[in-house]
Write a protein that holds these residues in place. Structure first.
Motif, PDB file in Angstrom:
ATOM      1  N   TYR A 195      23.381 -16.857  -3.119  1.00 53.10           N
ATOM      2  CA  TYR A 195      22.621 -16.080  -2.141  1.00 53.10           C
ATOM      3  C   TYR A 195      21.199 -16.625  -2.061  1.00 53.10           C
ATOM      4  N   GLU A 196      20.589 -16.402  -0.901  1.00 53.34           N
ATOM      5  CA  GLU A 196      19.244 -16.912  -0.669  1.00 53.34           C
ATOM      6  C   GLU A 196      18.202 -15.899  -1.136  1.00 53.34           C
ATOM      7  N   VAL A 197      17.281 -16.350  -1.962  1.00 56.65           N
ATOM      8  CA  VAL A 197      16.167 -15.519  -2.420  1.00 56.65           C
ATOM      9  C   VAL A 197      14.989 -15.755  -1.484  1.00 56.65           C
ATOM     10  N   VAL A 198      14.391 -14.666  -1.017  1.00 58.13           N
ATOM     11  CA  VAL A 198      13.331 -14.787  -0.011  1.00 58.13           C
ATOM     12  C   VAL A 198      12.100 -13.978  -0.401  1.00 58.13           C
ATOM     13  N   ALA A 199      10.987 -14.334   0.218  1.00 55.12           N
ATOM     14  CA  ALA A 199       9.784 -13.509   0.213  1.00 55.12           C
ATOM     15  C   ALA A 199       9.696 -12.882   1.594  1.00 55.12           C
ATOM     16  N   ALA A 200       9.392 -11.596   1.680  1.00 57.61           N
ATOM     17  CA  ALA A 200       9.317 -10.921   2.978  1.00 57.61           C
ATOM     18  C   ALA A 200       8.040 -10.110   3.072  1.00 57.61           C
ATOM     19  N   TYR A 201       7.513 -10.020   4.296  1.00 61.18           N
ATOM     20  CA  TYR A 201       6.273  -9.288   4.519  1.00 61.18           C
ATOM     21  C   TYR A 201       6.248  -8.819   5.971  1.00 61.18           C
ATOM     22  N   HIS A 202       5.303  -7.937   6.269  1.00 60.07           N
ATOM     23  CA  HIS A 202       5.199  -7.413   7.633  1.00 60.07           C
ATOM     24  C   HIS A 202       4.531  -8.462   8.527  1.00 60.07           C
ATOM     25  N   PRO A 203       4.947  -8.570   9.793  1.00 60.02           N
ATOM     26  CA  PRO A 203       4.341  -9.564  10.691  1.00 60.02           C
ATOM     27  C   PRO A 203       2.815  -9.467  10.785  1.00 60.02           C
ATOM     28  N   SER A 204       2.280  -8.277  10.594  1.00 60.68           N
ATOM     29  CA  SER A 204       0.820  -8.108  10.680  1.00 60.68           C
ATOM     30  C   SER A 204       0.091  -8.870   9.580  1.00 60.68           C
ATOM     31  N   ALA A 205       0.820  -9.247   8.505  1.00 55.45           N
ATOM     32  CA  ALA A 205       0.194  -9.972   7.391  1.00 55.45           C
ATOM     33  C   ALA A 205       0.371 -11.477   7.509  1.00 55.45           C
ATOM     34  N   ASN A 206       0.941 -11.919   8.613  1.00 60.10           N
ATOM     35  CA  ASN A 206       1.282 -13.339   8.749  1.00 60.10           C
ATOM     36  C   ASN A 206       0.058 -14.245   8.682  1.00 60.10           C
ATOM     37  N   ASN A 207      -1.087 -13.764   9.147  1.00 64.10           N
ATOM     38  CA  ASN A 207      -2.305 -14.586   9.137  1.00 64.10           C
ATOM     39  C   ASN A 207      -3.255 -14.250   7.990  1.00 64.10           C
ATOM     40  N   ASP A 208      -2.753 -13.532   7.005  1.00 68.01           N
ATOM     41  CA  ASP A 208      -3.559 -13.199   5.827  1.00 68.01           C
ATOM     42  C   ASP A 208      -3.707 -14.463   4.973  1.00 68.01           C
ATOM     43  N   PRO A 209      -4.925 -15.031   4.873  1.00 71.31           N
ATOM     44  CA  PRO A 209      -5.083 -16.289   4.129  1.00 71.31           C
ATOM     45  C   PRO A 209      -4.712 -16.168   2.660  1.00 71.31           C
ATOM     46  N   PHE A 210      -4.963 -15.008   2.062  1.00 62.82           N
ATOM     47  CA  PHE A 210      -4.606 -14.842   0.657  1.00 62.82           C
ATOM     48  C   PHE A 210      -3.094 -14.839   0.495  1.00 62.82           C
ATOM     49  N   LEU A 211      -2.390 -14.170   1.409  1.00 64.05           N
ATOM     50  CA  LEU A 211      -0.930 -14.132   1.326  1.00 64.05           C
ATOM     51  C   LEU A 211      -0.348 -15.537   1.496  1.00 64.05           C
ATOM     52  N   ARG A 212      -0.895 -16.315   2.445  1.00 67.14           N
ATOM     53  CA  ARG A 212      -0.413 -17.681   2.627  1.00 67.14           C
ATOM     54  C   ARG A 212      -0.654 -18.506   1.359  1.00 67.14           C
ATOM     55  N   TRP A 213      -1.832 -18.335   0.772  1.00 67.83           N
ATOM     56  CA  TRP A 213      -2.139 -19.044  -0.480  1.00 67.83           C
ATOM     57  C   TRP A 213      -1.176 -18.611  -1.580  1.00 67.83           C
ATOM     58  N   LEU A 214      -0.915 -17.306  -1.653  1.00 72.21           N
ATOM     59  CA  LEU A 214      -0.054 -16.757  -2.693  1.00 72.21           C
ATOM     60  C   LEU A 214       1.360 -17.312  -2.597  1.00 72.21           C
ATOM     61  N   LEU A 215       1.912 -17.371  -1.378  1.00 74.90           N
ATOM     62  CA  LEU A 215       3.266 -17.892  -1.213  1.00 74.90           C
ATOM     63  C   LEU A 215       3.324 -19.378  -1.563  1.00 74.90           C
ATOM     64  N   GLY A 216       2.232 -20.083  -1.301  1.00 77.27           N
ATOM     65  CA  GLY A 216       2.171 -21.478  -1.722  1.00 77.27           C
ATOM     66  C   GLY A 216       2.232 -21.601  -3.237  1.00 77.27           C
ATOM     67  N   ARG A 217       1.548 -20.703  -3.934  1.00 75.54           N
ATOM     68  CA  ARG A 217       1.582 -20.708  -5.407  1.00 75.54           C
ATOM     69  C   ARG A 217       2.982 -20.371  -5.902  1.00 75.54           C
ATOM     70  N   VAL A 218       3.638 -19.409  -5.252  1.00 73.13           N
ATOM     71  CA  VAL A 218       4.990 -19.021  -5.660  1.00 73.13           C
ATOM     72  C   VAL A 218       5.914 -20.227  -5.620  1.00 73.13           C
ATOM     73  N   ARG A 219       5.857 -20.991  -4.547  1.00 68.42           N
ATOM     74  CA  ARG A 219       6.741 -22.149  -4.417  1.00 68.42           C
ATOM     75  C   ARG A 219       6.436 -23.214  -5.475  1.00 68.42           C
ATOM     76  N   LEU A 220       5.177 -23.356  -5.828  1.00 72.31           N
ATOM     77  CA  LEU A 220       4.817 -24.323  -6.863  1.00 72.31           C
ATOM     78  C   LEU A 220       5.327 -23.888  -8.231  1.00 72.31           C
ATOM     79  N   LEU A 221       5.441 -22.568  -8.446  1.00 73.86           N
ATOM     80  CA  LEU A 221       5.832 -22.040  -9.754  1.00 73.86           C
ATOM     81  C   LEU A 221       7.337 -21.915  -9.930  1.00 73.86           C
ATOM     82  N   LEU A 222       8.091 -22.049  -8.830  1.00 75.07           N
ATOM     83  CA  LEU A 222       9.535 -21.842  -8.913  1.00 75.07           C
ATOM     84  C   LEU A 222      10.187 -22.865  -9.826  1.00 75.07           C
ATOM     85  N   PRO A 223      11.147 -22.415 -10.639  1.00 74.82           N
ATOM     86  CA  PRO A 223      11.863 -23.372 -11.498  1.00 74.82           C
ATOM     87  C   PRO A 223      12.716 -24.304 -10.638  1.00 74.82           C
ATOM     88  N   ALA A 224      12.934 -25.483 -11.160  1.00 71.99           N
ATOM     89  CA  ALA A 224      13.738 -26.471 -10.418  1.00 71.99           C
ATOM     90  C   ALA A 224      15.175 -26.004 -10.303  1.00 71.99           C
TER      91      ALA A 224
END
Length: 295
Positions: free
Chosen positions: A266-295
């Motif tokens: 199954y696909e594991v996802v991050a989800a958020y409300h469309p109103s947060a799409n341009n939140d710079p902190f959220l974009r930064w945070l999701l970038g960190r999540v992807r860097l931290l994911l195990p191989a």
């Protein structure tokens, strides 16, 4: 031709992956549907593949498009994580981050993220709650929850989801005798009692049941647990068997039962409300999540 791809090409592909419709992708990107269609034609020439084909419900990704999807997301995540001068200083940000997550994603994603944030963004306070089944969209719209980590099937209508990775299942049990005979055939497997995980609302119908039916088999589900961690504990104390995500294994007291084939992951996802799409902190945070994911 890969070197001729541009960022706006990747954003178009990303929007088509998310929405599966030219009109929805155009709306997300703030361009006309004709513009999306024109760029898709150019991408088909560049990559020598149709990429997305029309179906009765919109546009479906081709096998090649599915192969390159994680690479597209990874590139865009890397771009989003690039800091601009004085635009975002995580170490100076003071805010509360409310995360809603399953027990599984709390261990695999949220745990490493919290450890990282304590160093990279120490002034950010974090609230973690169990997965919400009802009113999740409303709570996100009202700002009560910023982000959720869950499986794709649990994302309510109205939220934006970004795929993170695909998890696979293994079959485990506490009885070492089940290892006798080597790889277990599915017709023998369904002779055992199963436990399934059903967060939120208990159910005896699991994600693998349809897969078993396609094999011409029916399993006997005798217990529904609210979380994978409780399922692991119950498995240790019984003769039941169950499918557990690979990232939670190995587990002391349980044995990996080799099967001739396994149900799809199954696909594991991050989800958020469309109103947060341009939140710079959220974009930064999701970038960190992807860097931290195990191989």
């Amino acid at each position: 031709m890969i070197d001729k791809l541009e960022i706006h090409h990747l954003r178009i592909l990303d929007a088509l992956y998310k929405f599966g419709k030219l009109s929805a992708a155009a709306e997300r990107l703030g361009v006309s549907q004709q513009a999306i269609s024109l760029q898709l034609k150019k991408l088909r020439v560049l990559l020598h593949d149709p990429l997305f084909v029309r179906t009765g419900h919109g546009m479906a990704a081709t096998p090649y498009a599915k192969v390159i999807e994680p690479h597209i997301h990874q590139v865009l995540a890397g771009i989003s994580a690039i800091p601009l001068p004085d635009a975002l200083a995580p170490d100076r940000i003071e805010r509360t981050l409310a995360i809603c997550a399953t027990d599984y994603t709390q261990q695999v994603i949220v745990g490493p993220l919290i450890r990282d944030l304590r160093s990279a963004a120490p002034k950010v306070k974090i609230i973690v709650s169990g997965i919400e089944v009802h009113h999740l969209t409303q709570k996100m719209q009202q700002g009560e929850i910023d982000l959720t980590f869950t499986s794709d099937g649990y994302v309510p209508v109205g939220l934006v989801s970004e795929p993170l990775f695909v998890e696979q299942y293994r079959c485990v049990a506490a009885d070492a005798a089940m290892l006798a005979g080597g790889v277990m055939a599915l017709d023998r497997l369904v002779g055992y009692d199963f436990i399934i995980t059903s967060p939120g609302i208990g159910s005896f119908k699991g994600s693998a049941d349809a897969w078993f039916e396609r094999q011409g088999l029916r399993r006997n589900v005798v217990m529904s647990a609210p979380s994978f961690f409780m399922a692991l504990d119950y498995l240790k104390q019984s003769t039941m068997i169950g499918f557990i995500p690979t990232r939670l294994l190995p587990c002391d007291g349980l044995f990996d039962i080799p099967l001739e084939k396994y149900p799809p992951g199954y696909e594991v996802v991050a989800a958020y409300h469309p109103s947060a799409n341009n939140d710079p902190f959220l974009r930064w945070l999701l970038g960190r999540v992807r860097l931290l994911l195990p191989a």
